[in-house]
Design an enzyme around this catalytic site. Sequence first.
Site, PDB file in Angstrom:
ATOM      1  CE1 TYR A   1     -48.265 -81.694  45.107  1.00  0.00           C
ATOM      2  CE2 TYR A   1     -49.474 -80.312  43.610  1.00  0.00           C
ATOM      3  CZ  TYR A   1     -48.987 -81.258  44.121  1.00  0.00           C
ATOM      4  OH  TYR A   1     -49.396 -83.044  43.709  1.00  0.00           O
TER       5      TYR A   1
ATOM      6  NE  ARG B   1     -53.247 -89.621  47.154  1.00  0.00           N
ATOM      7  CZ  ARG B   1     -52.600 -88.475  46.551  1.00  0.00           C
ATOM      8  NH1 ARG B   1     -51.585 -88.900  46.228  1.00  0.00           N
ATOM      9  NH2 ARG B   1     -53.685 -88.244  45.145  1.00  0.00           N
TER      10      ARG B   1
ATOM     11  CG  ASN C   1     -53.867 -90.102  41.430  1.00  0.00           C
ATOM     12  OD1 ASN C   1     -53.646 -89.954  41.043  1.00  0.00           O
ATOM     13  ND2 ASN C   1     -53.801 -90.680  42.833  1.00  0.00           N
TER      14      ASN C   1
ATOM     15  CD  GLU D   1     -56.412 -89.289  40.549  1.00  0.00           C
ATOM     16  OE1 GLU D   1     -56.599 -89.355  39.549  1.00  0.00           O
ATOM     17  OE2 GLU D   1     -56.059 -88.416  41.113  1.00  0.00           O
TER      18      GLU D   1
ATOM     19  CD  GLU E   1     -49.048 -84.281  38.275  1.00  0.00           C
ATOM     20  OE1 GLU E   1     -50.075 -84.500  39.374  1.00  0.00           O
ATOM     21  OE2 GLU E   1     -49.796 -84.567  37.560  1.00  0.00           O
TER      22      GLU E   1
ATOM     23  CB  SER F   1     -51.082 -82.516  41.154  1.00  0.00           C
ATOM     24  OG  SER F   1     -50.401 -82.713  40.901  1.00  0.00           O
TER      25      SER F   1
ATOM     26  CG  ASP G   1     -56.823 -89.414  44.633  1.00  0.00           C
ATOM     27  OD1 ASP G   1     -56.253 -89.569  45.652  1.00  0.00           O
ATOM     28  OD2 ASP G   1     -56.595 -88.502  44.462  1.00  0.00           O
TER      29      ASP G   1
ATOM     30  N   GLY H   1     -47.454 -89.331  45.254  1.00  0.00           N
ATOM     31  CA  GLY H   1     -46.168 -87.741  45.471  1.00  0.00           C
ATOM     32  C   GLY H   1     -45.700 -88.885  46.031  1.00  0.00           C
TER      33      GLY H   1
HETATM   34  N1  LIG Z   1     -66.838 -85.374  41.129  1.00  0.00           N
HETATM   35  C1  LIG Z   1     -65.947 -84.510  42.079  1.00  0.00           C
HETATM   36  N2  LIG Z   1     -66.840 -84.413  43.161  1.00  0.00           N
HETATM   37  C2  LIG Z   1     -66.548 -83.646  43.949  1.00  0.00           C
HETATM   38  N3  LIG Z   1     -65.073 -82.855  43.771  1.00  0.00           N
HETATM   39  C3  LIG Z   1     -64.666 -83.919  42.980  1.00  0.00           C
HETATM   40  C4  LIG Z   1     -64.532 -84.035  41.377  1.00  0.00           C
HETATM   41  N4  LIG Z   1     -63.911 -85.209  40.973  1.00  0.00           N
HETATM   42  C5  LIG Z   1     -62.542 -84.015  41.588  1.00  0.00           C
HETATM   43  N5  LIG Z   1     -63.292 -83.422  42.393  1.00  0.00           N
HETATM   44  C6  LIG Z   1     -61.872 -82.531  43.384  1.00  0.00           C
HETATM   45  O1  LIG Z   1     -60.996 -82.411  42.116  1.00  0.00           O
HETATM   46  C7  LIG Z   1     -60.017 -83.302  43.266  1.00  0.00           C
HETATM   47  C8  LIG Z   1     -58.352 -83.744  41.943  1.00  0.00           C
HETATM   48  O2  LIG Z   1     -59.186 -84.746  41.119  1.00  0.00           O
HETATM   49  P1  LIG Z   1     -59.043 -85.924  41.448  1.00  0.00           P
HETATM   50  O3  LIG Z   1     -60.265 -86.836  39.902  1.00  0.00           O
HETATM   51  O4  LIG Z   1     -58.435 -87.043  42.252  1.00  0.00           O
HETATM   52  O5  LIG Z   1     -57.557 -85.327  39.568  1.00  0.00           O
HETATM   53  P2  LIG Z   1     -56.205 -85.022  40.119  1.00  0.00           P
HETATM   54  O6  LIG Z   1     -55.285 -86.333  39.292  1.00  0.00           O
HETATM   55  O7  LIG Z   1     -55.885 -84.440  39.443  1.00  0.00           O
HETATM   56  O8  LIG Z   1     -55.542 -85.375  41.584  1.00  0.00           O
HETATM   57  C9  LIG Z   1     -60.318 -83.962  43.951  1.00  0.00           C
HETATM   58  O9  LIG Z   1     -58.837 -84.616  44.746  1.00  0.00           O
HETATM   59  C10 LIG Z   1     -61.380 -83.292  44.580  1.00  0.00           C
HETATM   60  O10 LIG Z   1     -61.106 -82.362  45.875  1.00  0.00           O
HETATM   61 MG   LIG Z   2     -56.861 -86.883  43.208  1.00  0.00          MG
END
Ligand SMILES: Nc1ncnc2c1ncn2[C@@H]1O[C@H](COP(=O)(O)OP(=O)(O)O)[C@@H](O)[C@H]1O
Ligand SMILES: [Mg+2]
Length: 304
Positions: free
Chosen positions: A211, A251, A267, A265, A15, A147, A253, A271
Amino acid sequence: MKKKILIISGGISKERIISLDTGKQVAKELKKNNYIVKITEPNFQIYKVIKSFKPNIIFNALHGQFGEDGYIQSILETTNIPYTHSGVISSAIAMDKELSKKIFIKNNILTPKYIMYHFDKSKINLIKLIHKKLKFPVVIKPINEGSSVNVFICNKLNIFSKLKLLKNYKKIIIEEFIPGREIQVAIMGKKKLGAIELKPKRKFYDYDAKYKESAKTKHIIPINIKNNYLKKVLNISLKAHKLIGCRGITRSDFKFFKNKFYLLEINTQPGMTKLSLVPEIAEYNGMSFFDLIKWMLRDASIER
Ligand SMILES: Nc1ncnc2c1ncn2[C@@H]1O[C@H](COP(=O)(O)OP(=O)(O)O)[C@@H](O)[C@H]1O
Ligand SMILES: [Mg+2]
Protein backbone atom coordinates in the site's frame (compact mmCIF):
# COMPACT_ATOMS: atom_id res chain seq x y z
CA MET A 1 -35.06 3.33 -13.95
CA LYS A 2 -31.84 4.14 -12.13
CA LYS A 3 -30.42 1.27 -10.12
CA LYS A 4 -29.70 1.72 -6.43
CA ILE A 5 -26.47 0.27 -5.09
CA LEU A 6 -25.63 0.06 -1.41
CA ILE A 7 -21.89 -0.15 -0.78
CA ILE A 8 -20.79 -1.63 2.53
CA SER A 9 -17.29 -0.54 3.49
CA GLY A 10 -15.11 0.18 6.51
CA GLY A 11 -15.81 -2.31 9.25
CA ILE A 12 -13.72 -3.45 12.17
CA SER A 13 -10.90 -5.34 10.47
CA LYS A 14 -7.29 -4.20 10.23
CA GLU A 15 -8.00 -3.52 6.56
CA ARG A 16 -10.65 -0.90 7.37
CA ILE A 17 -8.82 1.96 5.66
CA ILE A 18 -8.35 -0.01 2.45
CA SER A 19 -11.99 -1.01 2.47
CA LEU A 20 -13.10 2.62 2.87
CA ASP A 21 -10.93 3.48 -0.09
CA THR A 22 -12.44 0.66 -2.17
CA GLY A 23 -15.94 1.85 -1.20
CA LYS A 24 -15.23 5.45 -2.18
CA GLN A 25 -13.73 4.58 -5.53
CA VAL A 26 -16.49 2.15 -6.47
CA ALA A 27 -19.08 4.77 -5.44
CA LYS A 28 -17.44 7.44 -7.57
CA GLU A 29 -17.44 5.18 -10.60
CA LEU A 30 -21.08 4.17 -10.13
CA LYS A 31 -22.27 7.76 -9.61
CA LYS A 32 -20.45 8.83 -12.76
CA ASN A 33 -22.46 6.17 -14.58
CA ASN A 34 -25.86 7.20 -13.28
CA TYR A 35 -26.39 4.80 -10.42
CA ILE A 36 -27.86 5.95 -7.12
CA VAL A 37 -25.30 5.08 -4.48
CA LYS A 38 -25.20 4.97 -0.72
CA ILE A 39 -22.22 3.97 1.39
CA THR A 40 -22.72 2.40 4.78
CA GLU A 41 -20.73 0.72 7.56
CA PRO A 42 -21.50 -2.89 8.56
CA ASN A 43 -22.95 -1.91 11.93
CA PHE A 44 -26.20 -2.48 13.85
CA GLN A 45 -28.01 0.02 11.61
CA ILE A 46 -27.52 -2.10 8.51
CA TYR A 47 -31.07 -3.51 8.38
CA LYS A 48 -32.49 -0.02 8.89
CA VAL A 49 -30.35 1.37 6.08
CA ILE A 50 -31.36 -1.46 3.74
CA LYS A 51 -35.03 -1.01 4.61
CA SER A 52 -35.08 2.70 3.89
CA PHE A 53 -32.70 2.78 0.88
CA LYS A 54 -34.10 -0.38 -0.77
CA PRO A 55 -31.01 -1.19 -2.87
CA ASN A 56 -31.25 -3.36 -5.99
CA ILE A 57 -27.82 -4.80 -5.27
CA ILE A 58 -25.37 -4.61 -2.37
CA PHE A 59 -21.70 -4.13 -3.17
CA ASN A 60 -19.57 -5.70 -0.47
CA ALA A 61 -16.41 -3.60 -0.30
CA LEU A 62 -15.24 -5.04 3.02
CA HIS A 63 -11.99 -6.87 3.66
CA GLY A 64 -10.84 -9.14 6.46
CA GLN A 65 -12.66 -10.09 9.62
CA PHE A 66 -16.45 -9.70 9.57
CA GLY A 67 -16.38 -8.70 5.88
CA GLU A 68 -14.59 -11.55 4.15
CA ASP A 69 -15.26 -14.46 6.49
CA GLY A 70 -18.95 -15.22 6.02
CA TYR A 71 -20.25 -13.05 8.86
CA ILE A 72 -21.60 -10.11 6.87
CA GLN A 73 -22.57 -12.51 4.08
CA SER A 74 -24.89 -14.40 6.44
CA ILE A 75 -26.58 -11.15 7.45
CA LEU A 76 -26.98 -10.20 3.79
CA GLU A 77 -28.50 -13.61 3.02
CA THR A 78 -31.39 -12.77 5.34
CA THR A 79 -32.24 -9.64 3.31
CA ASN A 80 -32.82 -11.48 0.03
CA ILE A 81 -30.99 -8.71 -1.81
CA PRO A 82 -28.22 -9.83 -4.19
CA TYR A 83 -24.72 -9.01 -2.99
CA THR A 84 -21.35 -9.14 -4.73
CA HIS A 85 -18.58 -11.73 -4.26
CA SER A 86 -18.69 -15.12 -2.54
CA GLY A 87 -21.40 -16.45 -0.24
CA VAL A 88 -21.29 -17.50 3.41
CA ILE A 89 -19.55 -20.88 3.33
CA SER A 90 -17.00 -20.10 0.61
CA SER A 91 -16.04 -16.86 2.33
CA ALA A 92 -15.62 -18.63 5.67
CA ILE A 93 -13.46 -21.39 4.18
CA ALA A 94 -11.28 -19.11 2.07
CA MET A 95 -10.67 -16.78 5.02
CA ASP A 96 -9.47 -19.67 7.15
CA LYS A 97 -5.96 -20.36 5.88
CA GLU A 98 -5.74 -23.68 7.76
CA LEU A 99 -9.01 -25.02 6.41
CA SER A 100 -8.35 -23.88 2.87
CA LYS A 101 -4.85 -25.38 2.90
CA LYS A 102 -6.37 -28.71 3.93
CA ILE A 103 -8.71 -28.51 0.95
CA PHE A 104 -5.84 -27.59 -1.40
CA ILE A 105 -3.75 -30.53 -0.18
CA LYS A 106 -6.64 -33.00 -0.46
CA ASN A 107 -7.10 -31.90 -4.06
CA ASN A 108 -3.44 -31.99 -5.10
CA ILE A 109 -2.91 -28.26 -5.12
CA LEU A 110 0.59 -27.50 -3.92
CA THR A 111 0.75 -25.19 -0.88
CA PRO A 112 3.71 -24.57 1.48
CA LYS A 113 4.22 -27.24 4.14
CA TYR A 114 2.98 -26.08 7.52
CA ILE A 115 2.36 -26.80 11.16
CA MET A 116 -0.19 -25.20 13.44
CA TYR A 117 0.95 -23.40 16.56
CA HIS A 118 -1.06 -22.95 19.74
CA PHE A 119 0.40 -20.81 22.47
CA ASP A 120 0.57 -23.56 25.07
CA LYS A 121 3.29 -25.47 23.17
CA SER A 122 6.72 -25.45 24.75
CA LYS A 123 9.55 -23.57 23.09
CA ILE A 124 11.96 -26.47 22.75
CA ASN A 125 9.40 -28.65 21.08
CA LEU A 126 8.59 -25.99 18.55
CA ILE A 127 12.18 -25.57 17.35
CA LYS A 128 12.55 -29.35 17.16
CA LEU A 129 9.28 -29.67 15.32
CA ILE A 130 10.26 -27.01 12.79
CA HIS A 131 13.58 -28.74 12.17
CA LYS A 132 11.76 -32.00 11.67
CA LYS A 133 8.77 -30.90 9.57
CA LEU A 134 9.84 -27.67 7.89
CA LYS A 135 13.15 -25.86 8.19
CA PHE A 136 14.21 -22.32 8.90
CA PRO A 137 13.40 -19.68 7.82
CA VAL A 138 9.65 -20.04 8.28
CA VAL A 139 6.70 -17.72 7.80
CA ILE A 140 4.29 -17.19 10.67
CA LYS A 141 0.81 -15.80 10.10
CA PRO A 142 -2.64 -15.68 11.65
CA ILE A 143 -5.19 -17.93 9.97
CA ASN A 144 -7.66 -15.13 9.38
CA GLU A 145 -6.02 -11.84 8.44
CA GLY A 146 -5.23 -10.22 5.12
CA SER A 147 -2.98 -7.58 3.53
CA SER A 148 0.05 -9.27 5.13
CA VAL A 149 -1.04 -7.98 8.55
CA ASN A 150 0.98 -9.86 11.17
CA VAL A 151 2.85 -12.01 8.65
CA PHE A 152 6.53 -12.43 9.61
CA ILE A 153 9.50 -14.30 8.22
CA CYS A 154 11.36 -15.84 11.15
CA ASN A 155 14.57 -17.63 11.93
CA LYS A 156 15.50 -19.70 14.97
CA LEU A 157 16.60 -16.63 16.91
CA ASN A 158 13.61 -14.36 16.48
CA ILE A 159 10.70 -16.78 16.16
CA PHE A 160 9.56 -16.48 19.78
CA SER A 161 9.71 -12.71 19.85
CA LYS A 162 7.68 -12.59 16.63
CA LEU A 163 5.20 -15.17 17.91
CA LYS A 164 4.65 -12.97 20.96
CA LEU A 165 3.35 -10.27 18.66
CA LEU A 166 0.63 -12.70 17.57
CA LYS A 167 -0.43 -13.85 21.01
CA ASN A 168 -3.92 -12.43 20.60
CA TYR A 169 -4.71 -14.94 17.87
CA LYS A 170 -5.88 -18.41 18.86
CA LYS A 171 -3.98 -20.27 16.17
CA ILE A 172 -0.94 -19.46 14.10
CA ILE A 173 0.22 -21.07 10.88
CA ILE A 174 3.93 -21.74 10.63
CA GLU A 175 4.87 -22.38 7.00
CA GLU A 176 8.03 -23.25 5.19
CA PHE A 177 9.41 -20.11 3.56
CA ILE A 178 9.17 -20.35 -0.23
CA PRO A 179 11.62 -18.06 -1.99
CA GLY A 180 11.08 -17.09 -5.61
CA ARG A 181 8.56 -15.08 -7.55
CA GLU A 182 5.29 -13.61 -6.31
CA ILE A 183 2.44 -14.23 -8.76
CA GLN A 184 -1.25 -13.49 -8.33
CA VAL A 185 -4.17 -14.56 -10.49
CA ALA A 186 -7.63 -13.10 -10.92
CA ILE A 187 -10.63 -15.33 -11.59
CA MET A 188 -13.90 -13.86 -12.76
CA GLY A 189 -16.80 -16.27 -12.42
CA LYS A 190 -15.87 -19.23 -14.56
CA LYS A 191 -13.25 -17.27 -16.48
CA LYS A 192 -9.50 -17.02 -15.96
CA LEU A 193 -8.95 -13.27 -16.15
CA GLY A 194 -5.16 -13.17 -15.95
CA ALA A 195 -2.03 -12.99 -13.83
CA ILE A 196 0.32 -10.34 -12.51
CA GLU A 197 3.77 -10.54 -10.94
CA LEU A 198 4.83 -8.39 -8.00
CA LYS A 199 8.44 -7.48 -7.37
CA PRO A 200 8.61 -5.96 -3.90
CA LYS A 201 11.66 -3.89 -3.02
CA ARG A 202 11.18 -5.04 0.56
CA LYS A 203 12.01 -8.40 2.13
CA PHE A 204 8.62 -9.72 1.06
CA TYR A 205 5.24 -8.48 -0.14
CA ASP A 206 4.31 -7.01 3.23
CA TYR A 207 1.74 -4.35 4.16
CA ASP A 208 3.94 -1.43 3.14
CA ALA A 209 4.94 -3.12 -0.11
CA LYS A 210 1.22 -3.48 -0.85
CA TYR A 211 0.00 0.00 0.00
CA LYS A 212 2.83 2.51 0.41
CA GLU A 213 3.70 4.27 -2.80
CA SER A 214 7.20 4.89 -1.42
CA ALA A 215 7.82 1.15 -0.97
CA LYS A 216 7.42 0.90 -4.76
CA THR A 217 6.56 -2.70 -5.52
CA LYS A 218 6.98 -3.26 -9.24
CA HIS A 219 3.90 -4.65 -11.00
CA ILE A 220 4.66 -6.76 -14.03
CA ILE A 221 1.95 -7.53 -16.55
CA PRO A 222 2.02 -9.55 -18.71
CA ILE A 223 4.15 -11.82 -16.58
CA ASN A 224 7.33 -13.08 -18.18
CA ILE A 225 6.83 -16.82 -17.99
CA LYS A 226 6.54 -19.71 -20.44
CA ASN A 227 3.03 -20.10 -21.77
CA ASN A 228 2.54 -23.58 -20.32
CA TYR A 229 3.38 -22.24 -16.84
CA LEU A 230 0.96 -19.36 -17.26
CA LYS A 231 -1.73 -21.84 -18.27
CA LYS A 232 -0.90 -23.96 -15.26
CA VAL A 233 -1.21 -21.19 -12.69
CA LEU A 234 -4.47 -19.97 -14.24
CA ASN A 235 -5.84 -23.50 -14.09
CA ILE A 236 -4.86 -23.97 -10.44
CA SER A 237 -6.59 -20.71 -9.57
CA LEU A 238 -9.81 -21.67 -11.33
CA LYS A 239 -9.67 -25.09 -9.67
CA ALA A 240 -9.28 -23.51 -6.20
CA HIS A 241 -12.07 -21.01 -6.93
CA LYS A 242 -14.41 -23.85 -7.92
CA LEU A 243 -13.36 -26.20 -5.11
CA ILE A 244 -14.21 -23.63 -2.48
CA GLY A 245 -17.39 -22.70 -4.33
CA CYS A 246 -16.48 -19.05 -4.79
CA ARG A 247 -18.62 -16.57 -6.70
CA GLY A 248 -17.71 -13.45 -8.67
CA ILE A 249 -14.13 -12.29 -8.44
CA THR A 250 -11.35 -14.02 -6.52
CA ARG A 251 -7.59 -13.49 -6.42
CA SER A 252 -5.20 -16.33 -5.67
CA ASP A 253 -1.73 -15.60 -4.29
CA PHE A 254 1.19 -17.81 -5.32
CA LYS A 255 4.91 -18.21 -4.87
CA PHE A 256 6.68 -19.62 -7.93
CA PHE A 257 9.89 -21.45 -7.12
CA LYS A 258 11.89 -24.03 -9.08
CA ASN A 259 9.10 -24.28 -11.65
CA LYS A 260 6.46 -25.03 -9.05
CA PHE A 261 3.51 -22.90 -7.99
CA TYR A 262 2.70 -22.82 -4.28
CA LEU A 263 -0.77 -21.52 -3.52
CA LEU A 264 -0.66 -19.35 -0.39
CA GLU A 265 -4.32 -18.40 -0.26
CA ILE A 266 -7.44 -17.50 -2.21
CA ASN A 267 -8.98 -14.08 -1.52
CA THR A 268 -12.75 -13.75 -1.89
CA GLN A 269 -12.76 -9.96 -1.35
CA PRO A 270 -9.69 -8.81 -3.25
CA GLY A 271 -8.78 -5.12 -3.25
CA MET A 272 -10.96 -3.13 -5.61
CA THR A 273 -9.47 0.34 -5.67
CA LYS A 274 -8.55 1.62 -9.12
CA LEU A 275 -4.92 0.76 -8.33
CA SER A 276 -5.60 -2.72 -6.95
CA LEU A 277 -4.32 -5.84 -8.65
CA VAL A 278 -7.59 -7.29 -9.97
CA PRO A 279 -8.59 -4.01 -11.69
CA GLU A 280 -5.05 -3.82 -13.11
CA ILE A 281 -5.32 -7.36 -14.50
CA ALA A 282 -8.79 -6.51 -15.89
CA GLU A 283 -7.52 -3.29 -17.49
CA TYR A 284 -4.71 -5.20 -19.19
CA ASN A 285 -7.32 -7.55 -20.60
CA GLY A 286 -9.35 -4.68 -22.04
CA MET A 287 -11.83 -4.33 -19.20
CA SER A 288 -12.13 -0.90 -17.59
CA PHE A 289 -12.67 -0.38 -13.85
CA PHE A 290 -16.31 0.39 -14.54
CA ASP A 291 -16.73 -2.68 -16.81
CA LEU A 292 -15.41 -4.78 -13.95
CA ILE A 293 -17.80 -3.27 -11.39
CA LYS A 294 -20.71 -3.65 -13.82
CA TRP A 295 -19.81 -7.29 -14.36
CA MET A 296 -19.71 -7.87 -10.60
CA LEU A 297 -23.15 -6.34 -10.11
CA ARG A 298 -24.64 -8.39 -12.93
CA ASP A 299 -22.97 -11.54 -11.68
CA ALA A 300 -24.31 -10.94 -8.17
CA SER A 301 -27.88 -10.72 -9.39
CA ILE A 302 -27.70 -13.53 -11.92
CA GLU A 303 -26.11 -16.15 -9.72
CA ARG A 304 -28.63 -16.08 -6.91
N1 LIG B 1 5.20 -19.59 2.90
C1 LIG B 1 5.60 -18.42 2.42
N2 LIG B 1 6.79 -18.31 1.80
C2 LIG B 1 7.22 -17.10 1.33
N3 LIG B 1 6.54 -15.97 1.45
C3 LIG B 1 5.33 -16.02 2.06
C4 LIG B 1 4.80 -17.23 2.57
N4 LIG B 1 3.60 -16.97 3.12
C5 LIG B 1 3.39 -15.65 2.97
N5 LIG B 1 4.42 -15.06 2.33
C6 LIG B 1 4.55 -13.63 1.98
O1 LIG B 1 3.59 -12.89 2.73
C7 LIG B 1 2.60 -12.31 1.87
C8 LIG B 1 1.23 -12.41 2.53
O2 LIG B 1 0.90 -13.76 2.77
P1 LIG B 1 -0.52 -14.39 2.44
O3 LIG B 1 -0.47 -15.81 2.83
O4 LIG B 1 -0.91 -14.07 1.04
O5 LIG B 1 -1.46 -13.63 3.49
P2 LIG B 1 -2.36 -12.30 3.40
O6 LIG B 1 -3.75 -12.80 3.60
O7 LIG B 1 -1.92 -11.44 4.53
O8 LIG B 1 -2.15 -11.68 2.05
C9 LIG B 1 2.71 -13.10 0.57
O9 LIG B 1 2.24 -12.35 -0.53
C10 LIG B 1 4.21 -13.40 0.52
O10 LIG B 1 4.95 -12.28 0.08
MG1 LIG C 1 -2.19 -12.63 0.22
